[in-house]
Design an enzyme around this catalytic site. Structure first.
Site, PDB file in Angstrom:
ATOM      1  N   LYS A  45       0.800  -1.237   0.000  1.00 28.76           N
ATOM      2  CA  LYS A  45       0.000   0.000   0.000  1.00 28.76           C
ATOM      3  C   LYS A  45       0.827   1.278   0.000  1.00 28.76           C
ATOM      4  O   LYS A  45       0.349   2.354   0.360  1.00 28.76           O
ATOM      5  CB  LYS A  45      -0.972   0.011   1.212  1.00 28.76           C
ATOM      6  CG  LYS A  45      -1.905  -1.160   1.190  1.00 28.76           C
ATOM      7  CD  LYS A  45      -2.837  -1.064   0.003  1.00 28.76           C
ATOM      8  CE  LYS A  45      -3.175  -2.419  -0.535  1.00 28.76           C
ATOM      9  NZ  LYS A  45      -3.801  -2.357  -1.857  1.00 28.76           N
ATOM     10  N   HIS A 101       7.650  -7.524  -1.660  1.00 29.05           N
ATOM     11  CA  HIS A 101       7.292  -6.888  -0.382  1.00 29.05           C
ATOM     12  C   HIS A 101       8.185  -7.429   0.737  1.00 29.05           C
ATOM     13  O   HIS A 101       7.943  -7.153   1.910  1.00 29.05           O
ATOM     14  CB  HIS A 101       5.834  -7.196  -0.009  1.00 29.05           C
ATOM     15  CG  HIS A 101       4.798  -6.477  -0.822  1.00 29.05           C
ATOM     16  ND1 HIS A 101       4.918  -5.165  -1.207  1.00 29.05           N
ATOM     17  CD2 HIS A 101       3.586  -6.886  -1.292  1.00 29.05           C
ATOM     18  CE1 HIS A 101       3.829  -4.806  -1.890  1.00 29.05           C
ATOM     19  NE2 HIS A 101       3.019  -5.835  -1.955  1.00 29.05           N
ATOM     20  N   SER A 131      -5.093   2.692   3.840  1.00 26.51           N
ATOM     21  CA  SER A 131      -5.258   1.985   2.569  1.00 26.51           C
ATOM     22  C   SER A 131      -5.291   0.466   2.806  1.00 26.51           C
ATOM     23  O   SER A 131      -6.128  -0.256   2.233  1.00 26.51           O
ATOM     24  CB  SER A 131      -4.088   2.369   1.647  1.00 26.51           C
ATOM     25  OG  SER A 131      -4.166   1.691   0.429  1.00 26.51           O
ATOM     26  N   GLY A 253      -6.150   7.379  -3.888  1.00 25.94           N
ATOM     27  CA  GLY A 253      -4.886   7.862  -4.451  1.00 25.94           C
ATOM     28  C   GLY A 253      -4.482   9.233  -3.923  1.00 25.94           C
ATOM     29  O   GLY A 253      -3.946  10.059  -4.660  1.00 25.94           O
TER      30      GLY A 253
HETATM   31  S1  PPS Z   1      -0.297  -3.291  -3.120  1.00 23.96           S
HETATM   32  O1  PPS Z   1      -1.523  -4.066  -2.768  1.00 23.96           O
HETATM   33  O2  PPS Z   1       0.719  -3.396  -2.080  1.00 23.96           O
HETATM   34  O3  PPS Z   1       0.216  -3.616  -4.434  1.00 23.96           O
HETATM   35  O4  PPS Z   1      -0.799  -1.771  -3.113  1.00 23.96           O
HETATM   36  P1  PPS Z   1       0.021  -0.521  -3.630  1.00 23.96           P
HETATM   37  O5  PPS Z   1      -0.016  -0.503  -5.100  1.00 23.96           O
HETATM   38  O6  PPS Z   1       1.337  -0.452  -2.971  1.00 23.96           O
HETATM   39  O7  PPS Z   1      -0.830   0.687  -3.056  1.00 23.96           O
HETATM   40  C1  PPS Z   1      -2.154   0.962  -3.440  1.00 23.96           C
HETATM   41  C2  PPS Z   1      -2.383   2.441  -3.133  1.00 23.96           C
HETATM   42  O8  PPS Z   1      -1.730   3.231  -4.143  1.00 23.96           O
HETATM   43  C3  PPS Z   1      -2.695   4.067  -4.752  1.00 23.96           C
HETATM   44  N1  PPS Z   1      -2.330   4.333  -6.156  1.00 23.96           N
HETATM   45  C4  PPS Z   1      -2.109   5.578  -6.630  1.00 23.96           C
HETATM   46  N2  PPS Z   1      -2.120   6.778  -6.016  1.00 23.96           N
HETATM   47  C5  PPS Z   1      -1.886   7.883  -6.796  1.00 23.96           C
HETATM   48  N3  PPS Z   1      -1.644   7.812  -8.128  1.00 23.96           N
HETATM   49  C6  PPS Z   1      -1.610   6.626  -8.776  1.00 23.96           C
HETATM   50  N4  PPS Z   1      -1.397   6.592 -10.087  1.00 23.96           N
HETATM   51  C7  PPS Z   1      -1.851   5.436  -8.014  1.00 23.96           C
HETATM   52  N5  PPS Z   1      -1.916   4.113  -8.315  1.00 23.96           N
HETATM   53  C8  PPS Z   1      -2.197   3.468  -7.175  1.00 23.96           C
HETATM   54  C9  PPS Z   1      -3.994   3.279  -4.608  1.00 23.96           C
HETATM   55  O9  PPS Z   1      -5.112   4.085  -4.843  1.00 23.96           O
HETATM   56  C10 PPS Z   1      -3.845   2.812  -3.161  1.00 23.96           C
HETATM   57  O10 PPS Z   1      -3.975   3.884  -2.228  1.00 23.96           O
HETATM   58  P2  PPS Z   1      -5.343   4.330  -1.536  1.00 23.96           P
HETATM   59  O11 PPS Z   1      -4.952   5.309  -0.486  1.00 23.96           O
HETATM   60  O12 PPS Z   1      -5.988   3.097  -0.948  1.00 23.96           O
HETATM   61  O13 PPS Z   1      -6.171   4.965  -2.608  1.00 23.96           O
END
Ligand code: PPS
Length: 298
Positions: A45, A101, A131, A253
């Protein structure tokens, strides 16, 4: 391989049995990295999927074809997950992009002496926690998270799946002084200045980009574009594994969404655990400065 109710304990850390086996975890620790590999490392996350998209786009010089036709787990597989050996063997994508991870104390030995480029992604732990909490509710391969307070306690204790955020971040960022093939990028930096982060990553990956290519990367890895991209928004995953009626992977995001979940008391408690666990860390985060400034405001 469903195993939705199974949790594997590996070196004292819980991993969802739907994606991990003792064998797959063990194999990861002995992985023969190639010097041309790109390894994306993160605590869940923290912006993993975002970084997978950015790296794919940079390697494709901004061309979205690969990122819009191949799912992220097939073009940047998680090393420790059970399918990765088969995916990596069949893949013709160069350079290889691999995700993990795993904490540094487990994966560090396999990277010793390797010139593979390592990108460590971190994010404000309070946003990670929020998240992760929402993701636990929709992902049926995680245990029930309980109340937010219960989940917060487990997060601070490091008993959530994938272990302690504190150990993960300290373990990897502690290597920046000695590993010159390691770049630490934060979610907050990418949010503040995506263009700048892409340029920095392009030069770290020795993949020169002209302005049009950078602009194309920015366009296709924006939150709105990724939210609509089936190859990264996890809508390809069946409902019994990821219940999209309970939320979406591309949730908000945003930076600072923790403010919508934390009570003042939870924030104070988090801060005091954070200060005590991170006192031996040399890293200063953008979000720490932002929060200090906010607190100082009249
Ligand atoms: S995982 O399950 O570990 O692979 O998740 P991970 O990809 O690390 O994290 C998911 C969160 O990243 C946000 N996200 C983004 N934020 C901004 N811009 C972009 N382009 C983007 N892509 C993924 C996603 O929405 C999750 O955060 P939250 O706060 O839940 O929205």
């Amino acid at each position: 391989m469903a195993r939705l109710d199974v949790l594997e304990t590996f070196h004292g850390i819980l991993f969802p049995g739907h994606l991990h086996t003792q064998d797959s975890l063990q194999l990861a620790l002995k992985f023969p990295f190639q010097d041309t590999d790109i390894l994306i490392v993160s605590y869940p996350k923290s912006g993993t999927t975002w970084m997978q998209e950015i790296v794919t786009l940079i390697s494709s010089k901004g061309d979205p074809h690969l990122s819009q036709t191949v799912p992220n787990w097939a073009r940047a597989p998680w090393l420790e997950q059970h399918y990765s050996a088969a995916v990596l063997e069949a893949s013709t994508i160069t350079p290889r992009v691999i995700t993990t991870h795993l904490p540094h104390h487990l994966l560090g030995p396999a990277l010793q002496g390797s010139k593979a480029k390592v990108i460590y992604v971190s994010r404000n732990p309070k946003d990670v926690l929020v998240s992760f909490y929402h993701f636990h509710k929709m992902a049926n391969f995680f245990p029930e998270p309980g109340s937010f307070q219960e989940f917060l306690n487990c997060f601070l204790e490091g008993t959530v799946p994938f272990g302690s955020w504190f150990d993960h971040v300290k373990g990897w960022t502690g290597q920046t002084a000695t590993m010159n093939n390691l770049l630490h990028v934060t979610y907050e930096e990418m949010s503040l200045d995506l263009n700048g982060a892409i340029k920095r990553l392009g030069s770290f990956l020795e993949c020169p980009l002209v302005e049009d290519m950078v602009n194309s990367c920015v366009k296709y890895c924006s939150f709105s574009s990724m939210k609509d991209n089936k190859m990264v928004n996890y809508t390809l995953i069946p409902e019994e594994i990821l219940d999209q009626s309970k939320g979406s992977f591309m949730r908000k995001g945003k930076v600072g969404d923790w403010k919508n979940m934390f009570t003042e008391e939870q924030n104070q408690n988090f801060k005091s655990v954070y200060n005590s666990k991170m006192q031996d860390s040399a890293v200063k985060f953008v979000w720490e400065e932002q929060e200090t400034e906010e607190n100082a405001a009249p």
